[in-house]
Design a protein around this motif. Structure first.
Motif, PDB file in Angstrom:
ATOM      1  N   GLN A 249       0.834  -1.207   0.000  1.00 55.43           N
ATOM      2  CA  GLN A 249       0.000   0.000   0.000  1.00 55.43           C
ATOM      3  C   GLN A 249       0.870   1.258   0.000  1.00 55.43           C
ATOM      4  OE1 GLN A 249      -2.598  -0.524   3.362  1.00 55.43           O
ATOM      5  NE2 GLN A 249      -4.124  -1.662   2.169  1.00 55.43           N
ATOM      6  N   LEU A 250       1.952   1.262   0.781  1.00 54.12           N
ATOM      7  CA  LEU A 250       2.869   2.409   0.786  1.00 54.12           C
ATOM      8  C   LEU A 250       3.510   2.615  -0.585  1.00 54.12           C
ATOM      9  CD1 LEU A 250       4.670   2.071   4.243  1.00 54.12           C
ATOM     10  CD2 LEU A 250       3.126   3.892   3.512  1.00 54.12           C
ATOM     11  N   GLN A 251       3.884   1.538  -1.227  1.00 49.08           N
ATOM     12  CA  GLN A 251       4.483   1.636  -2.552  1.00 49.08           C
ATOM     13  C   GLN A 251       3.476   2.182  -3.565  1.00 49.08           C
ATOM     14  OE1 GLN A 251       5.980  -2.076  -3.963  1.00 49.08           O
ATOM     15  NE2 GLN A 251       7.106  -1.160  -5.670  1.00 49.08           N
ATOM     16  N   GLN A 252       2.230   1.727  -3.485  1.00 51.42           N
ATOM     17  CA  GLN A 252       1.200   2.240  -4.387  1.00 51.42           C
ATOM     18  C   GLN A 252       0.933   3.720  -4.120  1.00 51.42           C
ATOM     19  OE1 GLN A 252      -2.198  -0.283  -3.884  1.00 51.42           O
ATOM     20  NE2 GLN A 252      -1.399  -1.890  -5.231  1.00 51.42           N
ATOM     21  N   GLN A 253       0.939   4.108  -2.842  1.00 51.55           N
ATOM     22  CA  GLN A 253       0.708   5.510  -2.482  1.00 51.55           C
ATOM     23  C   GLN A 253       1.840   6.382  -3.020  1.00 51.55           C
ATOM     24  OE1 GLN A 253       0.583   6.170   1.728  1.00 51.55           O
ATOM     25  NE2 GLN A 253      -0.763   7.929   1.541  1.00 51.55           N
ATOM     26  N   ARG A 254       3.110   5.916  -2.905  1.00 54.81           N
ATOM     27  CA  ARG A 254       4.250   6.655  -3.444  1.00 54.81           C
ATOM     28  C   ARG A 254       4.143   6.805  -4.955  1.00 54.81           C
ATOM     29  NH1 ARG A 254       8.984   3.478  -1.711  1.00 54.81           N
ATOM     30  NH2 ARG A 254       7.928   2.910   0.184  1.00 54.81           N
TER      31      ARG A 254
END
Length: 133
Positions: free
Chosen positions: A103-108
Motif C-alpha cells: 500500500q505504501l508503494q502504491q501511495q508513493r
C-alpha cells in the motif's frame, strides 16, 4: 488299448447320471450350517496351544491398534493446536506487513509518479544528480 475298448460304443451301455429330481438332498443338508459354525468346527483340528497362541496374538493386536488410534488422535490434536498457536499468528503478521508495504508503494507511485516506486530511494529525498563527463 484296453482303455480305448472300454470307451467304444461296442463295449456296451454307458452309465449316465440320474435326472436332477432323483438326486438325494443329502448334499444340501451339509450346507445348512453357518460360517461361524464351520469355523468353530475347524478349531477342533488344532491343539490347545495353537488356539491359545492365536487368541493371545489376536487380543494383543486389537489392544495395539486401540493404543495406536488413541495416540494418533492425541498427536494430531497437539500438532494442530500447536500450529494454530505458534505458526498462524506469524503468518498473519507477515501477510499484514507485506500488505502495508504494498500500500505504501502504491501511495508513493500515485503521489510521486510511476518511476519512483521502482527506484527504491527514500521518499522525500532528491534523486541523485547525473554524473558529469
Amino acid at each position: 488299448m484296453a482303455a480305448i475298448d472300454e470307451l467304444s460304443p461296442a463295449a456296451g451301455p454307458v452309465s449316465t447320471r440320474p435326472p436332477e429330481d432323483e438326486i438325494d438332498d443329502d448334499e444340501d443338508e451339509d450346507l445348512d450350517e453357518t460360517l461361524v459354525e464351520r469355523l468353530w468346527g475347524l478349531t477342533e483340528m488344532f491343539p490347545d496351544t495353537v488356539r491359545t497362541a492365536a487368541e493371545v496374538s489376536a487380543q494383543c493386536s486389537v489392544s495395539l491398534v486401540k493404543k495406536f488410534y488413541s495416540f494418533s488422535r492425541s498427536a494430531l490434536w497437539v500438532g494442530t493446536t500447536s500450529f494454530m498457536i505458534l505458526v498462524l499468528p506469524v503468518v498473519f503478521e507477515t501477510e499484514r506487513l507485506q500488505l502495508e508495504q504494498q500500500q505504501l508503494q502504491q501511495q508513493r507511485q500515485i503521489l510521486l509518479g510511476p518511476n519512483t516506486g521502482m527506484s527504491g530511494g527514500m521518499p522525500g529525498m532528491m534523486p541523485p544528480a547525473p554524473a558529469k563527463m
